[in-house]
Design a protein around this motif. Structure first.
Motif, PDB file in Angstrom:
ATOM      1  N   GLY A   1      10.062  10.278  10.935  1.00 48.51           N
ATOM      2  CA  GLY A   1       8.662  10.494  11.263  1.00 48.51           C
ATOM      3  C   GLY A   1       7.717   9.655  10.418  1.00 48.51           C
ATOM      4  O   GLY A   1       6.798   9.013  10.935  1.00 48.51           O
ATOM      5  N   MET A   2       7.939   9.633   9.100  1.00 45.89           N
ATOM      6  CA  MET A   2       7.065   8.872   8.217  1.00 45.89           C
ATOM      7  C   MET A   2       7.234   7.368   8.422  1.00 45.89           C
ATOM      8  O   MET A   2       6.278   6.600   8.286  1.00 45.89           O
ATOM      9  CB  MET A   2       7.344   9.247   6.763  1.00 45.89           C
ATOM     10  CG  MET A   2       7.024  10.689   6.419  1.00 45.89           C
ATOM     11  SD  MET A   2       5.307  11.153   6.812  1.00 45.89           S
ATOM     12  CE  MET A   2       4.404  10.064   5.712  1.00 45.89           C
ATOM     13  N   GLY A   3       8.465   6.949   8.761  1.00 47.95           N
ATOM     14  CA  GLY A   3       8.684   5.535   9.043  1.00 47.95           C
ATOM     15  C   GLY A   3       7.869   5.071  10.231  1.00 47.95           C
ATOM     16  O   GLY A   3       7.192   4.035  10.181  1.00 47.95           O
ATOM     17  N   TRP A   4       7.905   5.841  11.325  1.00 45.67           N
ATOM     18  CA  TRP A   4       7.126   5.471  12.506  1.00 45.67           C
ATOM     19  C   TRP A   4       5.627   5.589  12.250  1.00 45.67           C
ATOM     20  O   TRP A   4       4.837   4.799  12.777  1.00 45.67           O
ATOM     21  CB  TRP A   4       7.514   6.340  13.697  1.00 45.67           C
ATOM     22  CG  TRP A   4       8.750   5.869  14.396  1.00 45.67           C
ATOM     23  CD1 TRP A   4       9.922   6.543  14.553  1.00 45.67           C
ATOM     24  CD2 TRP A   4       8.932   4.598  15.034  1.00 45.67           C
ATOM     25  NE1 TRP A   4      10.828   5.780  15.239  1.00 45.67           N
ATOM     26  CE2 TRP A   4      10.241   4.585  15.564  1.00 45.67           C
ATOM     27  CE3 TRP A   4       8.123   3.482  15.203  1.00 45.67           C
ATOM     28  CZ2 TRP A   4      10.761   3.483  16.241  1.00 45.67           C
ATOM     29  CZ3 TRP A   4       8.633   2.384  15.887  1.00 45.67           C
ATOM     30  CH2 TRP A   4       9.937   2.392  16.393  1.00 45.67           C
TER      31      TRP A   4
ATOM     32  N   TRP B   1       7.040   7.105   2.380  1.00 42.44           N
ATOM     33  CA  TRP B   1       6.573   6.663   3.688  1.00 42.44           C
ATOM     34  C   TRP B   1       7.716   6.076   4.518  1.00 42.44           C
ATOM     35  O   TRP B   1       7.643   6.068   5.748  1.00 42.44           O
ATOM     36  CB  TRP B   1       5.474   5.615   3.531  1.00 42.44           C
ATOM     37  CG  TRP B   1       4.165   6.192   3.127  1.00 42.44           C
ATOM     38  CD1 TRP B   1       3.692   6.368   1.858  1.00 42.44           C
ATOM     39  CD2 TRP B   1       3.131   6.685   3.990  1.00 42.44           C
ATOM     40  NE1 TRP B   1       2.451   6.936   1.870  1.00 42.44           N
ATOM     41  CE2 TRP B   1       2.067   7.135   3.173  1.00 42.44           C
ATOM     42  CE3 TRP B   1       3.005   6.787   5.381  1.00 42.44           C
ATOM     43  CZ2 TRP B   1       0.902   7.682   3.701  1.00 42.44           C
ATOM     44  CZ3 TRP B   1       1.840   7.326   5.904  1.00 42.44           C
ATOM     45  CH2 TRP B   1       0.815   7.770   5.063  1.00 42.44           C
ATOM     46  N   PHE B   2       8.741   5.571   3.857  1.00 41.38           N
ATOM     47  CA  PHE B   2       9.822   4.907   4.575  1.00 41.38           C
ATOM     48  C   PHE B   2      11.121   5.707   4.539  1.00 41.38           C
ATOM     49  O   PHE B   2      12.170   5.214   4.929  1.00 41.38           O
ATOM     50  CB  PHE B   2      10.088   3.513   3.975  1.00 41.38           C
ATOM     51  CG  PHE B   2       8.837   2.727   3.703  1.00 41.38           C
ATOM     52  CD1 PHE B   2       7.847   2.630   4.656  1.00 41.38           C
ATOM     53  CD2 PHE B   2       8.651   2.095   2.491  1.00 41.38           C
ATOM     54  CE1 PHE B   2       6.683   1.914   4.416  1.00 41.38           C
ATOM     55  CE2 PHE B   2       7.504   1.365   2.239  1.00 41.38           C
ATOM     56  CZ  PHE B   2       6.509   1.279   3.198  1.00 41.38           C
ATOM     57  N   GLY B   3      11.062   6.953   4.074  1.00 40.45           N
ATOM     58  CA  GLY B   3      12.284   7.709   3.837  1.00 40.45           C
ATOM     59  C   GLY B   3      12.726   8.615   4.967  1.00 40.45           C
ATOM     60  O   GLY B   3      13.790   9.230   4.885  1.00 40.45           O
TER      61      GLY B   3
ATOM     62  N   THR C   1       5.343   2.275  -6.599  1.00 42.07           N
ATOM     63  CA  THR C   1       4.468   1.223  -7.120  1.00 42.07           C
ATOM     64  C   THR C   1       3.386   0.814  -6.124  1.00 42.07           C
ATOM     65  O   THR C   1       2.671  -0.154  -6.366  1.00 42.07           O
ATOM     66  CB  THR C   1       5.304  -0.008  -7.496  1.00 42.07           C
ATOM     67  OG1 THR C   1       6.016  -0.475  -6.323  1.00 42.07           O
ATOM     68  CG2 THR C   1       6.308   0.326  -8.590  1.00 42.07           C
ATOM     69  N   GLY C   2       3.276   1.519  -5.007  1.00 43.05           N
ATOM     70  CA  GLY C   2       2.275   1.170  -4.008  1.00 43.05           C
ATOM     71  C   GLY C   2       0.869   1.550  -4.417  1.00 43.05           C
ATOM     72  O   GLY C   2       0.653   2.297  -5.385  1.00 43.05           O
ATOM     73  N   LEU C   3      -0.096   1.055  -3.682  1.00 45.90           N
ATOM     74  CA  LEU C   3      -1.502   1.303  -3.993  1.00 45.90           C
ATOM     75  C   LEU C   3      -1.829   2.784  -3.932  1.00 45.90           C
ATOM     76  O   LEU C   3      -2.517   3.319  -4.813  1.00 45.90           O
ATOM     77  CB  LEU C   3      -2.389   0.518  -3.023  1.00 45.90           C
ATOM     78  CG  LEU C   3      -3.897   0.685  -3.199  1.00 45.90           C
ATOM     79  CD1 LEU C   3      -4.340   0.193  -4.572  1.00 45.90           C
ATOM     80  CD2 LEU C   3      -4.651  -0.062  -2.095  1.00 45.90           C
ATOM     81  N   ILE C   4      -1.350   3.478  -2.895  1.00 43.14           N
ATOM     82  CA  ILE C   4      -1.627   4.913  -2.766  1.00 43.14           C
ATOM     83  C   ILE C   4      -0.993   5.686  -3.915  1.00 43.14           C
ATOM     84  O   ILE C   4      -1.622   6.568  -4.524  1.00 43.14           O
ATOM     85  CB  ILE C   4      -1.127   5.438  -1.411  1.00 43.14           C
ATOM     86  CG1 ILE C   4      -1.924   4.804  -0.266  1.00 43.14           C
ATOM     87  CG2 ILE C   4      -1.247   6.960  -1.352  1.00 43.14           C
ATOM     88  CD1 ILE C   4      -1.447   5.220   1.109  1.00 43.14           C
ATOM     89  N   ALA C   5       0.280   5.362  -4.229  1.00 44.09           N
ATOM     90  CA  ALA C   5       0.982   6.066  -5.305  1.00 44.09           C
ATOM     91  C   ALA C   5       0.306   5.838  -6.644  1.00 44.09           C
ATOM     92  O   ALA C   5       0.128   6.771  -7.449  1.00 44.09           O
ATOM     93  CB  ALA C   5       2.442   5.613  -5.363  1.00 44.09           C
ATOM     94  N   GLU C   6      -0.090   4.608  -6.934  1.00 45.17           N
ATOM     95  CA  GLU C   6      -0.750   4.298  -8.208  1.00 45.17           C
ATOM     96  C   GLU C   6      -2.118   4.971  -8.298  1.00 45.17           C
ATOM     97  O   GLU C   6      -2.524   5.433  -9.375  1.00 45.17           O
ATOM     98  CB  GLU C   6      -0.895   2.782  -8.369  1.00 45.17           C
ATOM     99  CG  GLU C   6       0.412   2.042  -8.609  1.00 45.17           C
ATOM    100  CD  GLU C   6       1.015   2.373  -9.964  1.00 45.17           C
ATOM    101  OE1 GLU C   6       0.279   2.833 -10.860  1.00 45.17           O
ATOM    102  OE2 GLU C   6       2.234   2.186 -10.135  1.00 45.17           O
TER     103      GLU C   6
ATOM    104  N   ILE D   1       0.821  -1.213   0.000  1.00 39.67           N
ATOM    105  CA  ILE D   1       0.000   0.000   0.000  1.00 39.67           C
ATOM    106  C   ILE D   1       0.856   1.265   0.000  1.00 39.67           C
ATOM    107  O   ILE D   1       0.553   2.234  -0.710  1.00 39.67           O
ATOM    108  CB  ILE D   1      -0.945   0.002   1.212  1.00 39.67           C
ATOM    109  CG1 ILE D   1      -1.992  -1.120   1.084  1.00 39.67           C
ATOM    110  CG2 ILE D   1      -1.655   1.354   1.358  1.00 39.67           C
ATOM    111  CD1 ILE D   1      -2.865  -1.280   2.305  1.00 39.67           C
ATOM    112  N   LEU D   2       1.953   1.276   0.763  1.00 44.93           N
ATOM    113  CA  LEU D   2       2.682   2.509   1.041  1.00 44.93           C
ATOM    114  C   LEU D   2       3.930   2.734   0.191  1.00 44.93           C
ATOM    115  O   LEU D   2       4.555   3.797   0.314  1.00 44.93           O
ATOM    116  CB  LEU D   2       3.095   2.537   2.523  1.00 44.93           C
ATOM    117  CG  LEU D   2       1.954   2.488   3.550  1.00 44.93           C
ATOM    118  CD1 LEU D   2       2.504   2.435   4.957  1.00 44.93           C
ATOM    119  CD2 LEU D   2       1.010   3.674   3.388  1.00 44.93           C
ATOM    120  N   GLN D   3       4.304   1.787  -0.648  1.00 45.91           N
ATOM    121  CA  GLN D   3       5.499   1.998  -1.468  1.00 45.91           C
ATOM    122  C   GLN D   3       5.393   3.291  -2.273  1.00 45.91           C
ATOM    123  O   GLN D   3       4.341   3.612  -2.822  1.00 45.91           O
ATOM    124  CB  GLN D   3       5.711   0.813  -2.415  1.00 45.91           C
ATOM    125  CG  GLN D   3       6.404  -0.364  -1.763  1.00 45.91           C
ATOM    126  CD  GLN D   3       6.614  -1.509  -2.729  1.00 45.91           C
ATOM    127  OE1 GLN D   3       5.927  -1.617  -3.735  1.00 45.91           O
ATOM    128  NE2 GLN D   3       7.569  -2.373  -2.430  1.00 45.91           N
TER     129      GLN D   3
END
Length: 293
Positions: free
Chosen positions: A157-160, A152-154, A134-139, A129-131
């Protein structure tokens, strides 16, 4: 006197006979690993290699280990953001379901279903979902001509935030069920009497609902705190502990010590400290929350 003691002794022996199978399993799978882990923490050497007794050297090294303190802070931070969120959201969902409106049976099932999934499935779903590309939100955003301008993982804050969202979606349904069971144990007579006395909804919630849910709330807070201390699967699967070590909790660090560095002694020392922290905090929470009137 002897005749009086015989029935009592017989009752004790009978009770022990019934408890013996459980006690044997409990001692072997719970008490023995704790003792064995502590003894291992006093040694050094790789897994499977001969151990050398070093006393408290592993604990002294831990006091100066920046990675230990960083992972402990990460764990405590996750507890601070996850426990209130899950408790409040679980209570809100339980109140909604308990209103017995149309469709609440379906809602109760939908809320609880994620809890039945394993952590590996949860991690895979939320990575999908969060990639960022290619994630669902991005697509979905791309289909509307928009681009997701962040990862989301960069960042810390966004990681947590991504770990918290995945954890909430996964575990809040279980807490909802516990709160719902507590709500259904409250006698309706109390609310009817409050209505007669002119109490509004907020007064009923404050003076009837919350005091009646005190025991359930204490249980949920303690269980959630313990589960948060054991955080591993979400960080391992979603953020890999990154960026850097900013989302690496204590259990994640223990795994790295034991199965990447192969240092069983130091990993056992950190694990034993984690056990003591969980025991002390859980006991303190219980005493504090149960003492409040």
């Amino acid at each position: 006197m002897k005749r009086t003691m015989r029935p009592i002794l017989k009752n004790y022996l009978t009770a022990f006979a019934f408890l013996a199978p459980f006690l044997a399993v409990y001692l072997w799978f719970w008490i023995y690993p704790i003792i064995k882990g502590f003894l291992t923490s006093l040694t050094t050497g790789s897994l499977g290699a001969p151990k050398k007794f070093v006393g408290l050297d592993n604990y002294r090294y831990m006091m100066d280990d920046d990675k230990f303190w960083s992972s402990l802070w990460n764990t405590l931070y996750f507890i601070l953001i996850s426990t209130p969120s899950i408790v409040l959201l679980g209570l809100g969902m339980a109140l909604l379901v308990n209103m017995k409106l149309r469709g609440t049976t379906w809602l109760r099932t939908a809320y609880f279903m994620p809890y039945m999934l394993s952590v590996s499935v949860i991690g895979s779903i939320w990575v999908f979902i969060l990639q960022s590309r290619t994630g669902l939100i991005a697509e979905t955003m791309n289909s509307f001509g928009k681009t997701m301008g962040f990862s989301w993982f960069g960042s810390w804050g966004m990681g947590w935030l991504s770990i918290l969202i995945a954890t909430l979606w996964w575990t809040v349904g279980f807490n909802m069920i516990l709160f719902l069971a507590g709500l259904q144990e409250i006698p309706e007579d109390l609310y009817e009497a409050a209505d007669i006395d002119g109490a509004n909804r907020w007064a009923q919630f404050r003076f009837i609902t919350m005091p009646s849910l005190k025991g359930v709330t204490v249980l949920i807070v303690i269980l959630q705190t313990i589960n948060s201390f054991k955080l591993f699967g979400q960080t391992w699967l979603i953020t890999k502990g990154g960026p850097g070590t900013s989302t690496t909790p204590l259990v994640h660090y223990i795994y790295q010590i034991a199965f990447r560095q192969w240092d069983a002694g130091y990993a056992s020392a950190v694990s034993f400290v984690l056990f003591l922290i969980i025991a002390i905090i859980s006991l303190g929470q219980y005493k504090l929350l149960m003492s409040k009137k």
